[in-house]
Design an enzyme around this catalytic site. Structure first.
Site: not given
Ligand code: PMP
Length: 309
Positions: A161
């Site tokens: 991320k």
């Molecule tokens: N895909 C992307 C590109 C994201 O930025 C997020 C948000 N973090 C998610 C999926 C969903 O991830 P999470 O459920 O861990 O927030």
């Protein structure tokens, strides 16, 4: 709502709690120029037992994992970051909030190589309501398939991320909003469905649940994992290692997004083609209501997912 209208006053930066307005960095910060930061987004829910952070351990683990491809050494342990976060929530007296940890290469020199740039680490927490709008959770949203593609995992680690990745999310999301849609669906380099700009995507067909596999250039979403677990515990068959072609978006009975910010958001139209009967479908509704029962601690199950403040 902008930060100035919120009742927040403290940010944790590199081991210190500082006043909100003093949480400043130099304009020649490496991370600002090259997107060399990694971050997390988690939610803390207001429960009968007080504020509780949902799946904090998994968010922290992903935070440290995201740093690895960039050889970024975070100077704090998971335990220290947890203590800082809990204290940050307590000091600001927040009941429910969004939590944003970030680490980035700081100020020293501006070659693309981070060289001696220090790794800076900060955590902020603020109240944040429904990400995609108040009635999105109930009525669903209209989305478009973006003309932008996700970067392939051979081009950039899509399982990390990283701040720099989000210019792609911004392009896709803003293209959608400029065209009157609430959000985008982004295809991967192969042209199959990847995810939303900040959400994972689920599809329901004939009572079974499908979501693109981790090799489809998606983020390994923690809400994705939560929904897979909840759906399986509810007795659904979940196919979480598949490719989903663009056309399947149109033939799905139901579609929904998941994410820490977006929670579980139904999708009612894709490119103006109605999904199912155009409202939140029964499977989406069951998973969504189970999700909120869990995060608001209306059940004793899954207690291991919570870090109480
Ligand atoms: N895909 C992307 C590109 C994201 O930025 C997020 C948000 N973090 C998610 C999926 C969903 O991830 P999470 O459920 O861990 O927030």
């Amino acid at each position: 709502m902008g930060f100035d209208e919120m009742d927040v006053d403290t940010i944790w930066m590199d081991g210190e709690f500082v006043d909100w307005d003093d949480a400043q960095i130099h304009v020649l910060t490496h991370g600002l120029h090259y997107g060399s930061g990694i971050f997390e987004g988690a939610r803390c829910y207001d429960t009968a037992e007080g504020p509780a952070i949902f799946r904090w351990e998994e968010h922290l683990e992903r935070f440290f994992q995201s740093a690895k491809p960039y050889e970024m050494e975070i100077e704090f342990t998971a335990a220290e970051l947890t203590e800082a976060t809990l204290e940050l929530i307590r000091r600001q007296d927040l009941a429910s909030c969004y939590i944003r940890p970030i680490a980035f290469y700081g100020y020293e020199s501006l070659g693309v190589s981070p060289g001696d740039c220090p790794t800076k680490t900060a955590i902020a927490a603020w109240p944040w309501g429904t990400y995609l709008g108040e009635d999105a959770l109930e009525n669903g949203i209209d989305v478009m398939v973006s003309s932008w593609r996700k970067h392939a995992s051979s081009q950039i680690p899509t399982n990390a991320k990283t701040t720099g990745l989000y210019v792609n999310s911004m392009l896709a999301g803003e293209e959608a909003r400029r065209n009157g849609y609430a959000e985008a669906i982004v295809l991967n380099k192969e042209g199959d469905v990847a995810e939303g700009p900040g959400e994972n995507l689920f599809l329901v067909r004939d009572g079974e649940i499908y979501t693109p596999g981790l090799s489809e250039s998606i983020l390994d979403g923690i809400t994705r994992d939560t929904v897979i677990t909840l759906a399986e515990d509810l007795g659904y068959t979940v196919h979480d290692n598949v490719s989903i072609s663009r056309g399947e978006l149109n033939t799905a009975d139901e579609l929904f997004f998941t994410g820490s910010a977006a929670e579980v958001t139904p999708i009612r139209k894709v490119d103006n083609v109605v999904v199912g009967d155009g409202s939140r479908g029964p499977v989406t509704e069951e998973i969504q209501s189970t999700f909120f029962e869990v995060v608001e601690r209306e059940t004793d199950e899954y207690d291991e997912w919570f870090q109480y403040v």
